[in-house]
Scaffold this motif. Structure first.
Motif, PDB file in Angstrom:
ATOM      1  N   UNK A 557      34.972  39.350  35.568  1.00 53.50           N
ATOM      2  CA  UNK A 557      35.743  38.377  36.362  1.00 53.50           C
ATOM      3  C   UNK A 557      34.808  37.485  37.172  1.00 53.50           C
ATOM      4  N   UNK A 558      33.751  38.086  37.745  1.00 51.82           N
ATOM      5  CA  UNK A 558      32.773  37.286  38.494  1.00 51.82           C
ATOM      6  C   UNK A 558      32.196  36.213  37.575  1.00 51.82           C
ATOM      7  N   UNK A 559      31.824  36.632  36.367  1.00 55.42           N
ATOM      8  CA  UNK A 559      31.270  35.708  35.386  1.00 55.42           C
ATOM      9  C   UNK A 559      32.276  34.600  35.069  1.00 55.42           C
ATOM     10  N   UNK A 560      33.529  35.007  34.950  1.00 56.48           N
ATOM     11  CA  UNK A 560      34.601  34.052  34.629  1.00 56.48           C
ATOM     12  C   UNK A 560      34.635  32.910  35.654  1.00 56.48           C
ATOM     13  N   UNK A 561      34.403  33.244  36.936  1.00 54.82           N
ATOM     14  CA  UNK A 561      34.429  32.219  37.986  1.00 54.82           C
ATOM     15  C   UNK A 561      33.025  31.720  38.340  1.00 54.82           C
ATOM     16  N   UNK A 562      31.999  32.160  37.571  1.00 58.18           N
ATOM     17  CA  UNK A 562      30.629  31.695  37.833  1.00 58.18           C
ATOM     18  C   UNK A 562      30.079  32.184  39.166  1.00 58.18           C
ATOM     19  N   UNK A 563      30.405  33.396  39.543  1.00 63.69           N
ATOM     20  CA  UNK A 563      29.980  33.932  40.837  1.00 63.69           C
ATOM     21  C   UNK A 563      29.015  35.101  40.646  1.00 63.69           C
ATOM     22  N   UNK A 564      28.217  35.371  41.689  1.00 62.43           N
ATOM     23  CA  UNK A 564      27.386  36.574  41.752  1.00 62.43           C
ATOM     24  C   UNK A 564      28.091  37.585  42.645  1.00 62.43           C
ATOM     25  N   UNK A 565      27.699  38.870  42.486  1.00 63.48           N
ATOM     26  CA  UNK A 565      28.302  39.912  43.309  1.00 63.48           C
ATOM     27  C   UNK A 565      28.141  39.603  44.795  1.00 63.48           C
ATOM     28  N   UNK A 566      26.978  39.041  45.176  1.00 64.48           N
ATOM     29  CA  UNK A 566      26.754  38.807  46.609  1.00 64.48           C
ATOM     30  C   UNK A 566      27.652  37.731  47.204  1.00 64.48           C
ATOM     31  N   UNK A 567      28.291  36.937  46.327  1.00 64.04           N
ATOM     32  CA  UNK A 567      29.203  35.900  46.828  1.00 64.04           C
ATOM     33  C   UNK A 567      30.502  36.487  47.382  1.00 64.04           C
ATOM     34  N   UNK A 568      30.785  37.737  47.012  1.00 60.95           N
ATOM     35  CA  UNK A 568      32.073  38.327  47.393  1.00 60.95           C
ATOM     36  C   UNK A 568      32.060  38.634  48.890  1.00 60.95           C
ATOM     37  N   UNK A 569      32.999  38.055  49.628  1.00 55.76           N
ATOM     38  CA  UNK A 569      33.028  38.206  51.077  1.00 55.76           C
ATOM     39  C   UNK A 569      33.837  39.429  51.513  1.00 55.76           C
ATOM     40  N   UNK A 570      34.747  39.847  50.665  1.00 58.22           N
ATOM     41  CA  UNK A 570      35.563  41.000  51.020  1.00 58.22           C
ATOM     42  C   UNK A 570      36.021  41.700  49.752  1.00 58.22           C
ATOM     43  N   UNK A 571      35.899  43.033  49.771  1.00 59.15           N
ATOM     44  CA  UNK A 571      36.462  43.835  48.681  1.00 59.15           C
ATOM     45  C   UNK A 571      37.604  44.649  49.263  1.00 59.15           C
ATOM     46  N   UNK A 572      38.792  44.449  48.699  1.00 58.09           N
ATOM     47  CA  UNK A 572      39.957  45.186  49.170  1.00 58.09           C
ATOM     48  C   UNK A 572      40.190  46.366  48.246  1.00 58.09           C
ATOM     49  N   UNK A 573      40.087  47.577  48.788  1.00 52.07           N
ATOM     50  CA  UNK A 573      40.348  48.778  47.995  1.00 52.07           C
ATOM     51  C   UNK A 573      41.820  49.120  48.215  1.00 52.07           C
ATOM     52  N   UNK A 574      42.615  49.002  47.160  1.00 55.80           N
ATOM     53  CA  UNK A 574      44.067  49.075  47.324  1.00 55.80           C
ATOM     54  C   UNK A 574      44.660  50.274  46.613  1.00 55.80           C
ATOM     55  N   UNK A 575      45.892  50.559  46.970  1.00 54.34           N
ATOM     56  CA  UNK A 575      46.645  51.595  46.277  1.00 54.34           C
ATOM     57  C   UNK A 575      46.412  52.961  46.867  1.00 54.34           C
ATOM     58  N   UNK A 576      47.177  53.936  46.388  1.00 57.61           N
ATOM     59  CA  UNK A 576      47.136  55.255  47.013  1.00 57.61           C
ATOM     60  C   UNK A 576      45.827  55.981  46.725  1.00 57.61           C
ATOM     61  N   UNK A 577      45.091  55.594  45.644  1.00 54.71           N
ATOM     62  CA  UNK A 577      43.774  56.185  45.432  1.00 54.71           C
ATOM     63  C   UNK A 577      42.692  55.328  46.078  1.00 54.71           C
ATOM     64  N   UNK A 578      42.735  54.045  45.765  1.00 52.36           N
ATOM     65  CA  UNK A 578      41.682  53.142  46.229  1.00 52.36           C
ATOM     66  C   UNK A 578      41.536  53.102  47.739  1.00 52.36           C
TER      67      UNK A 578
END
Lengths: 652, 652
Positions: A557-578
């Motif tokens: 998905x990062x590749x799809x939008x031409x982004x690097x991992x470091x560009x991600x400002x927030x990771x939301x861990x969702x759901x009852x496991x995440x």
């Protein structure tokens, strides 16, 4: 230093709102591990006739605000600003030393501050807390739900009280014309149920009645003024667990929350086994449908009972479920969801009556289902995008809903892409030797201390450990990688090397049959490995496969939008496991991009939060429909390079 | 000289179409009395696999065209022009000498004309006729229904056959998106039933399916091409009699007609007694609802059986009923309809599923109900206005639907006014000593011949007379007024005067108890009056009250539009009672304005015809909704001068 749950976000807020952290009051930054417990005492108001305060304890990952912790667990706290510290309404009293923000100083007297009064949206839970919640004082125009989302109240359920002129020979307008003419701002279409009741109710109530409108349909007319009694139930219809929240639509607040295991469990633990069941036995589909209906009905009766609400005053229900759960509760054949090319019957299930999904609420209560993006990015994820504001927030954000099927959404603030990764049952305790659900006795957090040889276990219910749930599994692997007992390929190091690296832990590395295992908990001093809670080599492999599938997903998905991992400002861990996976461990094993741990945020039950938003506002519902157009779905199984990338992602 | 059923109308048509009557071929003008029998032999087509021709006999008032007689009785004849003699399609073979029109000459060869071939819309039935109907040859774009109304076929029920590309990993569109994208001209909303069936049907039928759309809802998807199988049932839901017509929506033609007594009869013969029943007994409403449902269901099974149509291919139903019948079939409390100020719950019943009114047709078949103008000008009358073109025709026309409640509509070609007159049960045989329904043994026509003393009775079923139905009652009074045995006030003349006026009839004037009666039929030579079919003085009074109510109604409507009786160009006698009243007698007793008898037209079962139109065309349905705005309802019971006028209208 952060005043809300996430560093970047709070800094944004600080800049936007002109806030500055009060020197010396900054909270200790959490390190992304462990769990904290909040004990709420909810005071009752004058309206409750002197009922005693209610007690509720909840466990959340550290860093979640007191406001969110309460809201996600059905405890209502006044608020109108969306948790930005601007409305100064979410007053609570916290026991023990708690940092004071500039907003607290503006809101409370010196004496109140000394007594522990704080704004709940600015208190991060970094330790166990006791919190007093005063009764609700305002009738808000907005409610705060999801991840800091503020929703202007505009429910599909509307009530209007009218006092009508009685008909005469000179004014023989039909009853329904008379009623609707008295309502300025709505033009509902009457349904048969309302028309059947209308003549008698009008005449028995001296033409003073309340019109009940759901989604532009006049569903009922009630004698007298009942405008205050307006309820709905939000469902997170999970494959494993189903959660229901009873909402007061007038106040926008939760009244009761209940959860229960999905009664479809006997047909299989995940969606694929349930789909298979329908393919093998023609009777399975109606039985799965019945089981889903029974699950929803049991929860409805539970939350109505707890909330003291007449089920006939519940006029609407919203259901956020994955595509298979949605198909099954609707009695739709799920087979095409389970076999390539994985096709939905419909992206948007039609509007239905709650009675049609087996619910005994108001006889004309409606059901709203979230639309699905694809067979494996279902209504639960669309609800989650709504709850996390994936469609509105301008930051680059990644949402990961961890489960057997792991849904991943990436937004750069403009474009949104999503995919589904086949993670397998590891996070749900499946295929793990000592795996179990996150119930009493499950090890949910683990910390290894090499020099001392200490294995620090967090166990749900504080009882004797019985097994390992998803977050415990991730912690175990991450800690073993950290101390070096697992190498970069995921193999336990040889015994002699183990003794070198961690002499006080090395004896826990042993064999069970032919397989190497690490003993996490030994119930009695000389218990054999078969009596212990262990992590096996095969368990590590299972987790590796799961995390590789997920990280392949987000890296594509990062590749799809031409982004690097470091560009991600927030990771939301969702759901009852995440939501319960330790951010530090998730980063360490590569389940999420290598980012500062404060960028990894537990988002809670986002599907359930999205369902609440849909009930509180028809605009949010329109937002869900808009997401179908806005989000591009990337099919992993269609990519020739998936396997190559997958192998690349296997190591730690 | 008229070539269609009504003098003015045909002259209009002649001028408009450039037609001239062919000299020497004019049909004998009927005098507005009696009844004629048409014996149809319906030939079967090549598609019917050599089935024998069907035989049907029908009785109609003289002057009705062969085409209308057939159409009203469910016998399909090709036509596309609306009975104006322009399409030259409605070819039939008539036995015996029949006038030849200019259009017949254009259409048929000399030999065909000699063999009796004529255009059915140009043959007026003035004597008993045997008619051969050839099989349907065309797939028409229009159908002729009602009183010469041509309806362009545009049913709410639409089918589209599509052949779809199968989904792939590169094209994972949801099934319903794939289906709807292949249909250019419709954008239906799918219902749950269709969505449930869609995945399996698509895959089992190799993605070659027929979409079934009803009223912009996708209700089903059927394997293969079923576009030719498209049916609906039109109901005239009368208080006494219920009539069902099964329609082929592709051809626009009737397939079968059946009628049955309304099973609500045990609760009372008229709407007021049925409303009273619901007020006295809370169980009565559900029982009345059930009785109505059973009536509709029995007819559905009868017409489907006769027509050889699978009930699951009946996708829509239209119901034209008065406001009380409509309320009862919907299970709506009718009480406010029965007590002042006479208020409807709703003018337009909501769209429903046929299953909700107890019909076992296609599981998602829809029901269309006609809207009502008021508590006593119901959906049956709105349907009747549609069928008679009250909203389109530019002439000044009066429609009278005779019954216990008599509905009256007057149009001057621009404005439309309507009212309801409480005529009482006289026309239905109620409160009449020898009254009975129009069944076998009922005297339906009467002619008195003074010089010869002949009493010429027309009896339904040609059996021994058992009583007097509505049209017989009107004839009896009219003839007795004509010969002078009843005076202008409605009193039987004294015996000595009777002997002077009509010596050969005077002995029929006798006494039954204290009451004077006229013997219409004496079953054996010396039968006492108690064994005879008689007309009593009280019967005459009942009819006087009824006709006074009706004529008060239409005279007030004339006044409302500033018209005189002589301005009325056509009087349409509608409904199961009105259609059978002799025009001459109706004029004579003042039931209708004093006009040339040829202006008085039997319009047939206009409610049933309107229901057919609603099924054949959504535009006609929109016309019915428009009538709610166009028609002004005049409430008689609100008028201070009603009683004065009523008394004025009592005499003959």
């Amino acid at each position: 230093m952060g005043v809300t749950q996430d560093e970047e976000f709070s800094l944004d807020a600080v800049r936007r709102e002109g806030l500055l952290p009060t020197p010396g009051t900054g909270q200790a930054q959490h390190d992304g591990t462990g769990r904290v417990e909040l004990s709420f005492t909810v005071e009752t108001g004058a309206d409750d006739g002197g009922a005693p305060p209610a007690q509720r304890s909840v466990r959340v990952p550290p860093g979640v605000t007191v406001f969110d912790s309460a809201s996600w667990n059905g405890i209502a706290i006044d608020s109108t600003c969306g948790g930005h510290g601007t409305c100064h309404k979410c007053k609570v009293r916290v026991e023990g030393p708690t940092p004071i923000t500039r907003h607290d100083v503006k809101t409370f007297s010196r004496e109140q501050l000394d007594n522990g009064w704080r704004l709940a949206c600015l208190v991060q839970a970094t330790r166990d807390l006791a919190v007093d919640v005063p009764p609700l004082t305002t009738r808000p125009k907005a409610a705060t739900v999801g991840v800091g989302r503020q929703v202007i109240l505009r429910p599909a359920v509307q009530k209007r009280y009218v006092e009508l002129d009685e008909p005469t020979l000179a004014d023989q307008r039909p009853d329904v014309d008379r009623l609707l003419a008295a309502i300025d701002d709505l033009e509902p279409a009457p349904d048969l149920h309302a028309l059947r009741r209308l003549p008698k109710v009008l005449r028995e109530a001296d033409f003073k009645v309340t019109a009940v409108v759901v989604d532009e349909v006049l569903v009922d007319v009630e004698p007298g003024d009942t405008t205050d009694q307006r309820y709905a139930i939000a469902y997170d219809l999970g494959t494993t667990t189903v959660v229901a929240t009873l909402l007061d639509l007038t106040l926008g607040t939760p009244i009761a929350v209940a959860s229960v295991l999905n009664k479809q469990q006997p047909f299989g633990g995940d969606v694929i086994t349930r789909i298979s069941a329908t393919m093998l036995d023609p009777e399975a589909l109606p039985r799965l449908q019945r089981a889903a209906a029974d699950t929803l009905a049991e929860l409805a009766s539970q939350v109505c009972g707890e909330g003291g609400v007449d089920p006939r005053q519940v006029y609407e229900v919203a259901i956020a479920g994955n595509a298979t759960m949605t198909a099954l509760v609707l009695g739709m054949d799920p087979e095409p969801l389970g076999v390539a090319p994985f096709v939905l019957a419909t992206a948007q299930p039609p509007a239905l009556l709650a009675a049609e999904v087996g619910l005994d609420l108001h006889p004309r209560a409606h059901v709203y289902f979230f639309p699905a993006l694809g067979a494996y990015v279902g209504g639960d994820i669309v609800a989650g995008m709504l709850a996390t504001g994936m469609d509105r927030d301008k930051r680059t954000r990644l949402m990961i809903d961890v489960g057997t099927n792991c849904e991943i959404v990436l937004s750069d603030g403009d474009r949104i892409v999503s995919t589904a990764a086949p993670a397998g049952p590891a996070f749900e305790g499946g295929a793990i030797r000592c795996g179990m659900r996150a119930a009493d006795g499950a090890i949910e957090t683990i910390r290894l201390d090499t020099p001392e040889g200490v294995v620090d276990l967090g166990v749900i219910g504080d009882v004797e450990p019985k097994g390992l749930c998803g977050s415990g599994l991730v912690d175990a692997v991450a800690e073993l990688v950290k101390v070096g007992l697992l190498d970069g390929t995921g193999r336990f190091v040889p015994d002699e090397q183990a003794v070198d690296i961690a002499p006080k832990l090395a004896d826990r590395l042993t064999k069970l049959g032919e397989e190497r295992v690490f003993v996490l908990h030994r119930p009695w001093p000389d218990a054999g490995p078969e009596d212990c809670v262990v992590l096996s080599q095969r368990d590590v492999r299972e987790l590796q496969f799961a995390k590789a599938a997920i990280s392949t997903g987000w890296s594509l998905l990062l590749e799809e939008l031409g982004l690097e991992a470091r560009d991600v400002q927030q990771v939301l861990m969702a759901g009852s496991f995440g939501s319960y996976i330790s951010p530090a461990s998730a980063v360490r094993i590569g389940l999420v991009p290598k980012l500062p741990v404060l960028r990894i945020v537990s988002a809670g039950n986002v599907a359930g939060e999205g369902a609440k938003m849909a009930l509180l506002s028809v605009r949010e519902r329109a937002g869900a429909a808009a997401l179908l157009e806005e989000v591009t779905y990337v099919e992993l199984s269609d990519r020739a390079d998936f396997n190559d990338r997958f192998v690349d992602q296997l190591g730690f």
